[in-house]
Design an enzyme around this catalytic site. Sequence first.
Site, PDB file in Angstrom:
ATOM      1  N   CYS A   1       0.857  -1.196   0.000  1.00  0.00           N
ATOM      2  CA  CYS A   1       0.000   0.000   0.000  1.00  0.00           C
ATOM      3  C   CYS A   1       0.887   1.238   0.000  1.00  0.00           C
ATOM      4  O   CYS A   1       1.687   1.432   0.911  1.00  0.00           O
ATOM      5  CB  CYS A   1      -0.893  -0.035   1.242  1.00  0.00           C
ATOM      6  SG  CYS A   1      -1.712   1.533   1.577  1.00  0.00           S
TER       7      CYS A   1
ATOM      8  N   CYS B   1      -3.478   7.502  -1.927  1.00  0.00           N
ATOM      9  CA  CYS B   1      -4.776   7.600  -2.618  1.00  0.00           C
ATOM     10  C   CYS B   1      -5.878   8.191  -1.741  1.00  0.00           C
ATOM     11  O   CYS B   1      -6.782   8.859  -2.251  1.00  0.00           O
ATOM     12  CB  CYS B   1      -5.245   6.223  -3.057  1.00  0.00           C
ATOM     13  SG  CYS B   1      -3.927   5.081  -3.387  1.00  0.00           S
TER      14      CYS B   1
ATOM     15  N   THR C   1      -4.376   4.920   7.111  1.00  0.00           N
ATOM     16  CA  THR C   1      -3.326   4.529   6.175  1.00  0.00           C
ATOM     17  C   THR C   1      -2.352   5.679   5.935  1.00  0.00           C
ATOM     18  O   THR C   1      -2.766   6.781   5.578  1.00  0.00           O
ATOM     19  CB  THR C   1      -3.992   4.111   4.844  1.00  0.00           C
ATOM     20  OG1 THR C   1      -4.810   2.973   5.100  1.00  0.00           O
ATOM     21  CG2 THR C   1      -2.962   3.757   3.788  1.00  0.00           C
TER      22      THR C   1
ATOM     23  N   GLU D   1      -0.604   1.616   9.118  1.00  0.00           N
ATOM     24  CA  GLU D   1      -1.857   2.216   9.573  1.00  0.00           C
ATOM     25  C   GLU D   1      -1.661   2.679  11.007  1.00  0.00           C
ATOM     26  O   GLU D   1      -0.833   2.119  11.727  1.00  0.00           O
ATOM     27  CB  GLU D   1      -3.016   1.200   9.531  1.00  0.00           C
ATOM     28  CG  GLU D   1      -3.766   1.174   8.211  1.00  0.00           C
ATOM     29  CD  GLU D   1      -3.034   0.418   7.121  1.00  0.00           C
ATOM     30  OE1 GLU D   1      -2.252  -0.478   7.469  1.00  0.00           O
ATOM     31  OE2 GLU D   1      -3.237   0.720   5.934  1.00  0.00           O
TER      32      GLU D   1
ATOM     33  N   HIS E   1     -12.701   5.626  -3.390  1.00  0.00           N
ATOM     34  CA  HIS E   1     -11.671   4.783  -2.783  1.00  0.00           C
ATOM     35  C   HIS E   1     -11.814   3.325  -3.215  1.00  0.00           C
ATOM     36  O   HIS E   1     -10.827   2.593  -3.297  1.00  0.00           O
ATOM     37  CB  HIS E   1     -11.660   4.925  -1.262  1.00  0.00           C
ATOM     38  CG  HIS E   1     -10.325   4.536  -0.685  1.00  0.00           C
ATOM     39  ND1 HIS E   1      -9.134   5.017  -1.188  1.00  0.00           N
ATOM     40  CD2 HIS E   1      -9.990   3.688   0.312  1.00  0.00           C
ATOM     41  CE1 HIS E   1      -8.124   4.487  -0.521  1.00  0.00           C
ATOM     42  NE2 HIS E   1      -8.616   3.670   0.395  1.00  0.00           N
TER      43      HIS E   1
ATOM     44  N   TYR F   1      -8.755   0.819  -5.387  1.00  0.00           N
ATOM     45  CA  TYR F   1      -8.235  -0.538  -5.172  1.00  0.00           C
ATOM     46  C   TYR F   1      -7.725  -1.177  -6.462  1.00  0.00           C
ATOM     47  O   TYR F   1      -7.508  -2.379  -6.532  1.00  0.00           O
ATOM     48  CB  TYR F   1      -9.260  -1.389  -4.402  1.00  0.00           C
ATOM     49  CG  TYR F   1      -9.099  -1.146  -2.907  1.00  0.00           C
ATOM     50  CD1 TYR F   1      -9.263   0.139  -2.388  1.00  0.00           C
ATOM     51  CD2 TYR F   1      -8.708  -2.143  -2.028  1.00  0.00           C
ATOM     52  CE1 TYR F   1      -9.050   0.402  -1.050  1.00  0.00           C
ATOM     53  CE2 TYR F   1      -8.501  -1.884  -0.687  1.00  0.00           C
ATOM     54  CZ  TYR F   1      -8.675  -0.605  -0.198  1.00  0.00           C
ATOM     55  OH  TYR F   1      -8.458  -0.334   1.128  1.00  0.00           O
TER      56      TYR F   1
ATOM     57  N   CYS G   1      -4.868  -0.550  -6.959  1.00  0.00           N
ATOM     58  CA  CYS G   1      -3.544  -0.860  -6.396  1.00  0.00           C
ATOM     59  C   CYS G   1      -3.346  -2.362  -6.254  1.00  0.00           C
ATOM     60  O   CYS G   1      -2.244  -2.869  -6.438  1.00  0.00           O
ATOM     61  CB  CYS G   1      -3.386  -0.173  -5.038  1.00  0.00           C
ATOM     62  SG  CYS G   1      -4.540  -0.769  -3.779  1.00  0.00           S
TER      63      CYS G   1
ATOM     64  N   GLU H   1      -6.747  -5.563   4.127  1.00  0.00           N
ATOM     65  CA  GLU H   1      -7.194  -4.251   3.650  1.00  0.00           C
ATOM     66  C   GLU H   1      -8.094  -4.403   2.423  1.00  0.00           C
ATOM     67  O   GLU H   1      -9.026  -3.619   2.227  1.00  0.00           O
ATOM     68  CB  GLU H   1      -5.990  -3.370   3.343  1.00  0.00           C
ATOM     69  CG  GLU H   1      -6.374  -1.906   3.248  1.00  0.00           C
ATOM     70  CD  GLU H   1      -5.182  -1.001   3.052  1.00  0.00           C
ATOM     71  OE1 GLU H   1      -4.083  -1.515   2.734  1.00  0.00           O
ATOM     72  OE2 GLU H   1      -5.331   0.206   3.214  1.00  0.00           O
TER      73      GLU H   1
HETATM   74 FE1  SF4 Z   1      -3.277   1.811  -0.066  1.00  0.00          FE
HETATM   75 FE2  SF4 Z   1      -4.545   0.835  -2.173  1.00  0.00          FE
HETATM   76 FE3  SF4 Z   1      -5.878   2.285  -0.307  1.00  0.00          FE
HETATM   77 FE4  SF4 Z   1      -4.105   3.399  -2.016  1.00  0.00          FE
HETATM   78  S1  SF4 Z   1      -6.071   2.417  -2.517  1.00  0.00           S
HETATM   79  S2  SF4 Z   1      -4.291   3.792   0.149  1.00  0.00           S
HETATM   80  S3  SF4 Z   1      -2.553   1.819  -2.163  1.00  0.00           S
HETATM   81  S4  SF4 Z   1      -4.912   0.266  -0.061  1.00  0.00           S
HETATM   82 FE    FE Z   2      -7.161   1.528   1.999  1.00  0.00          FE
END
Ligand code: SF4
Ligand code: FE
Length: 488
Positions: free
Chosen positions: A101, A105, A192, A258, A293, A297, A299, A447
């Site tokens: 992570c 974001c 986060t 976190e 958000h 994801y 990510c 997560e």
């Molecule tokens: Fe972390 Fe993914 Fe959330 Fe961005 S979207 S803060 S990389 S978990």
């Molecule tokens: Fe997150």
Amino acid sequence: MNSLMNAKQYEESLRKLQLKVYLFGKRVENVVDNPIIRPSMNAVAATYELAHRPEYEDIMTTRSHLTGKKINRFTHIHQNRDDLVKKSKMGRLLGSQTACCFQRCVGMDAMNSLSITTHAIDARYGTEYYGRFLKYLEYVQENDLTCDGAMTDPKGDRSVAPSKQLDEDVFVHVVEERPDGIVVSGAKAHQTGAVNSHEIIVMPTLTMREEDRDYAISFALPSDTEGLTYILGRQSCDTRKLEGMTFDRGNLFYGGHEALVVFDKVFVPWERVFMYKEYDFTTQLVENFAAYHRQSYACKVGVGDVLIGATQTIAEYNGAHRASHIKDKIVEMNHLNETLFCGCIACAAEGHREPSGTYLVDVLLANVHKQNVTRFPYELARLAQDVAGGLLVTLPSAADFDSPEVGRWVKKYYRTRADIPTEHRARILRLIENITMGTAAVGYLTESMHGAGSPQAQRIMISRLINMKHKQKIAKELCGIEKGDQIG
Ligand code: SF4
Ligand code: FE
């Protein structure tokens, strides 16, 4: 003209912050160089570093709609569907570069949702939140700041409304109103990247009713404001980072973190307040933030890329890669990972313009995407562990590989192919371990389950947003219930 920081400047900017951080019961004096925290700083630093690489310029940077200057996309307000699509691609890119992570974001998603809601509140009540927000946004863009988007309150007893809780502080709320601003208390959980952030942007965590007006607040603060305390969460295998740069870390460079952020009677000046007791706009703010958000994801697709690469590699190192069932498992991993990518691209491509000019993702598709994210990474992890074999959890430590007494036994008995050093096999296994059950599993698995809302939250949204009447109507027409036997 641009206002981009590079990774080094970002690190130096963090050194200037006076954060009150606790880890293992002790105050952390030097946050940036703390070996447990530093990999998470490296991951955020990647969002700065990649913005300077010509090959990623189009994904990582854009022009500010306020100043026209080149800015990091993490500080941008989406101006069209292409921006939303690039946001998804940016998430995959950074996930694949860091395998964890990278934290930045949440602030981007908070700012985009606030750009919609502050505008909407002003339209109904004649307030001046949108102007305040744009001023704040310009400050963030000009200084290329990382913002923690703080939504999740500890929430106490889930069956009780915020104002009826045993401890009134389990939701962030106003405790005093002053001519120059407000004083707030409470906490935000699971934050986060909190200690890697310059700013913290607070939003309500759920729909507030009239009796919970004091909890319907949104504001931004510098992360080292007096009265803020950060208590870092533990992660599985975190103390391996104290063992130096051995391969037992799995991921040598990057990680996430976190923290529980406590607000103990913290002053917020009016110019940084973006919602004040307009409880009727909390649903919109929470749902839009959640949708953005959930899109973020993307990510996990990037982390999935790394996991698939590691799984193929261990299969080759083991000499098992030609077995048809191994090939098929890797195809399945790719199928699941690319299906995730489809979801985050689709909700972006189907985005629409809100009255403020901000583009919002398709909320239904963003929820469907996140629902897939609560499942597919677990299946990818299961398949990776299947292919990797039991050595994933029985492998001796890096210190044993270096031991003058037993090193030769470890290397001899865990050797597979003549052309593969045993240590390479150990390294790739440790990376798979890191992603599927070590520090990075926080981001890749749990997560994925609970971040941006737990699975049930998405199911509720899906059931609300699906146009069931339309689906029933077309079904009834086709079998003659609605229009009889006539076509057309
Ligand atoms: Fe972390 Fe993914 Fe959330 Fe961005 S979207 S803060 S990389 S978990
Ligand atoms: Fe997150």
